[in-house]
Design a protein around this motif. Structure first.
Motif, PDB file in Angstrom:
ATOM      1  N   MET A 160       6.722  -6.219  -3.997  1.00  0.00           N
ATOM      2  CA  MET A 160       7.829  -5.523  -4.623  1.00  0.00           C
ATOM      3  C   MET A 160       8.809  -6.600  -5.137  1.00  0.00           C
ATOM      4  SD  MET A 160       7.953  -2.290  -1.999  1.00  0.00           S
ATOM      5  CE  MET A 160       9.453  -2.686  -1.144  1.00  0.00           C
ATOM      6  N   SER A 161      10.023  -6.179  -5.526  1.00  0.00           N
ATOM      7  CA  SER A 161      10.954  -7.144  -6.139  1.00  0.00           C
ATOM      8  C   SER A 161      11.148  -8.411  -5.305  1.00  0.00           C
ATOM      9  CB  SER A 161      12.324  -6.490  -6.370  1.00  0.00           C
ATOM     10  OG  SER A 161      12.224  -5.515  -7.376  1.00  0.00           O
ATOM     11  N   MET A 201      -3.422  -0.068  -0.727  1.00  0.00           N
ATOM     12  CA  MET A 201      -1.990  -0.284  -0.976  1.00  0.00           C
ATOM     13  C   MET A 201      -1.276  -0.451   0.358  1.00  0.00           C
ATOM     14  SD  MET A 201       1.023   1.713  -0.644  1.00  0.00           S
ATOM     15  CE  MET A 201       2.380   2.392  -1.580  1.00  0.00           C
ATOM     16  N   ILE A 217       2.864  -1.265   2.256  1.00  0.00           N
ATOM     17  CA  ILE A 217       4.301  -1.560   2.239  1.00  0.00           C
ATOM     18  C   ILE A 217       4.582  -2.259   3.567  1.00  0.00           C
ATOM     19  CG2 ILE A 217       6.635  -0.599   2.081  1.00  0.00           C
ATOM     20  CD1 ILE A 217       5.342   2.004   0.955  1.00  0.00           C
ATOM     21  N   ASN A 269       8.145   7.465  -7.077  1.00  0.00           N
ATOM     22  CA  ASN A 269       7.735   7.776  -5.706  1.00  0.00           C
ATOM     23  C   ASN A 269       7.832   9.260  -5.350  1.00  0.00           C
ATOM     24  OD1 ASN A 269      10.526   7.750  -5.533  1.00  0.00           O
ATOM     25  ND2 ASN A 269      10.531   6.960  -3.438  1.00  0.00           N
ATOM     26  N   LYS A 280      12.030   4.895 -10.273  1.00  0.00           N
ATOM     27  CA  LYS A 280      12.644   5.947  -9.449  1.00  0.00           C
ATOM     28  C   LYS A 280      14.165   5.829  -9.474  1.00  0.00           C
ATOM     29  CE  LYS A 280      12.346   3.293  -5.147  1.00  0.00           C
ATOM     30  NZ  LYS A 280      11.468   2.939  -4.032  1.00  0.00           N
ATOM     31  N   ARG A 291       4.466  -3.613  -7.508  1.00  0.00           N
ATOM     32  CA  ARG A 291       5.368  -2.477  -7.757  1.00  0.00           C
ATOM     33  C   ARG A 291       6.803  -2.996  -7.735  1.00  0.00           C
ATOM     34  NH1 ARG A 291       2.306  -1.350  -3.072  1.00  0.00           N
ATOM     35  NH2 ARG A 291       4.314  -1.443  -2.018  1.00  0.00           N
ATOM     36  N   VAL A 292       7.397  -3.180  -8.899  1.00  0.00           N
ATOM     37  CA  VAL A 292       8.691  -3.851  -8.988  1.00  0.00           C
ATOM     38  C   VAL A 292       9.733  -2.923  -9.620  1.00  0.00           C
ATOM     39  CG1 VAL A 292       9.912  -5.845  -9.930  1.00  0.00           C
ATOM     40  CG2 VAL A 292       7.527  -6.087  -9.166  1.00  0.00           C
ATOM     41  N   GLY A 293      10.785  -2.621  -8.856  1.00  0.00           N
ATOM     42  CA  GLY A 293      11.829  -1.724  -9.345  1.00  0.00           C
ATOM     43  C   GLY A 293      13.119  -2.446  -9.661  1.00  0.00           C
ATOM     44  N   SER A 294      13.874  -2.808  -8.607  1.00  0.00           N
ATOM     45  CA  SER A 294      15.233  -3.314  -8.821  1.00  0.00           C
ATOM     46  C   SER A 294      15.277  -4.612  -9.632  1.00  0.00           C
ATOM     47  CB  SER A 294      15.950  -3.478  -7.471  1.00  0.00           C
ATOM     48  OG  SER A 294      15.124  -4.140  -6.552  1.00  0.00           O
TER      49      SER A 294
HETATM   50  C1  LIG Z   1      10.880   1.710  -4.542  1.00  0.00           C
HETATM   51  C2  LIG Z   1       9.514   1.197  -4.268  1.00  0.00           C
HETATM   52  C3  LIG Z   1       9.097  -0.048  -4.772  1.00  0.00           C
HETATM   53  C4  LIG Z   1       9.994  -0.959  -5.597  1.00  0.00           C
HETATM   54  O1  LIG Z   1      10.984  -1.526  -4.794  1.00  0.00           O
HETATM   55  P1  LIG Z   1      11.945  -2.705  -5.341  1.00  0.00           P
HETATM   56  O2  LIG Z   1      12.352  -3.413  -4.118  1.00  0.00           O
HETATM   57  O3  LIG Z   1      13.054  -2.029  -6.058  1.00  0.00           O
HETATM   58  O4  LIG Z   1      11.137  -3.548  -6.256  1.00  0.00           O
HETATM   59  C5  LIG Z   1       7.812  -0.459  -4.505  1.00  0.00           C
HETATM   60  N1  LIG Z   1       6.961   0.299  -3.769  1.00  0.00           N
HETATM   61  C6  LIG Z   1       7.317   1.498  -3.274  1.00  0.00           C
HETATM   62  C7  LIG Z   1       6.339   2.279  -2.485  1.00  0.00           C
HETATM   63  C8  LIG Z   1       8.598   1.988  -3.503  1.00  0.00           C
HETATM   64  O5  LIG Z   1       8.951   3.181  -2.995  1.00  0.00           O
END
Ligand SMILES: *Cc1c(COP(=O)(O)O)cnc(C)c1O
Length: 222
Positions: A196-197, A164, A166, A58, A37, A212-215
């Motif tokens: 996540m990250s 799932m 958060i 997302n 994203k 779910r890993v972004g940054s």
């Molecule tokens: C953005 C996002 C992530 C990834 O987050 P990071 O901290 O960048 O790894 C994971 N899950 C969801 C639902 C997100 O919106």
């Protein structure tokens, strides 16, 4: 070609393998969803060229701008929707995504069921659970898991593969990962999308099948 992204991706993969091994799990039991994203196709390409196939977005509209072209060029790519879904976007979501992590109310379950039938698609489906019972956050109340699963299965005919969550920002995530794992186990579901990250190793140790890993892969989002 190596880039900062491919280096970070390789590092995350190494950390996944050690976290899995530390609890006697196979690294291949954990699917890494690279969350792209806010990043455009040029930023995503190095990860694809390094052989990564599973990505997460997302927002439906943002994903529609970059992924159809990428999926055409790389037919093996799998795209996961990890953000909230409105029922008027169910058509587009089912058309584009190979997995949807955020089913959390009857209206969405019904809209997705209708689109799956109409489009003859079979996305992997997850129910989002609001493990911290936060008023502003999406997801079902943990105690409603059996009832909502029943509605998804029996009324809508959906095959749900997992749950799932958060976790709340200021709480210890492990407590929430353990709760999601317990709920998945009690309800006979094989998949857990969590981590996540900042906390994916703890999630893997507590049973995550999808992180779910972004940054940590693409860099900090601006
Ligand atoms: C953005 C996002 C992530 C990834 O987050 P990071 O901290 O960048 O790894 C994971 N899950 C969801 C639902 C997100 O919106």
């Amino acid at each position: 070609m190596t880039s900062a992204t491919t280096t970070r991706l390789a590092d995350v993969e190494t950390r996944i393998a050690s976290a899995a091994k530390s609890v006697g799990r196979a690294p291949t039991d954990v699917t890494l969803i690279a969350v792209s994203k806010t990043y455009d196709a040029d930023a995503i390409l190095p990860a694809i060229e390094a052989g990564h196939v599973t990505f997460g977005e997302n927002r439906v509209q943002e994903a529609q701008k970059k992924w159809p072209a990428l999926k055409e060029q790389f037919p093996d790519l799998k795209l996961h929707l990890i953000g909230p879904l409105q029922s008027n976007k169910a058509h587009d979501a089912v058309a584009l995504f190979d997995a949807i992590h955020t089913i959390d109310r009857p209206k969405i379950a019904r809209a997705i069921a209708k689109e799956i039938a109409a489009q003859n698609r079979t996305p992997e489906l997850f129910i989002q659970v609001n493990t911290g019972n936060e008023p502003q956050k999406a997801g079902i109340d943990p105690k409603d898991t059996p009832g909502f699963l029943e509605l998804c299965k029996n009324e809508c005919g959906l095959e749900i593969s997992g749950l799932m969550c958060i976790p709340p920002v200021y709480e210890e995530p492990a407590v929430h990962f353990a709760l999601l794992d317990k709920l998945a186990h009690e309800n006979g579901l094989k998949d857990r999308s969590m981590g996540m990250s900042a906390d994916f190793e703890a999630a893997i140790e507590l049973g995550a099948t999808h992180i779910r890993v972004g940054s940590a892969i693409f860099g900090v989002r601006s």
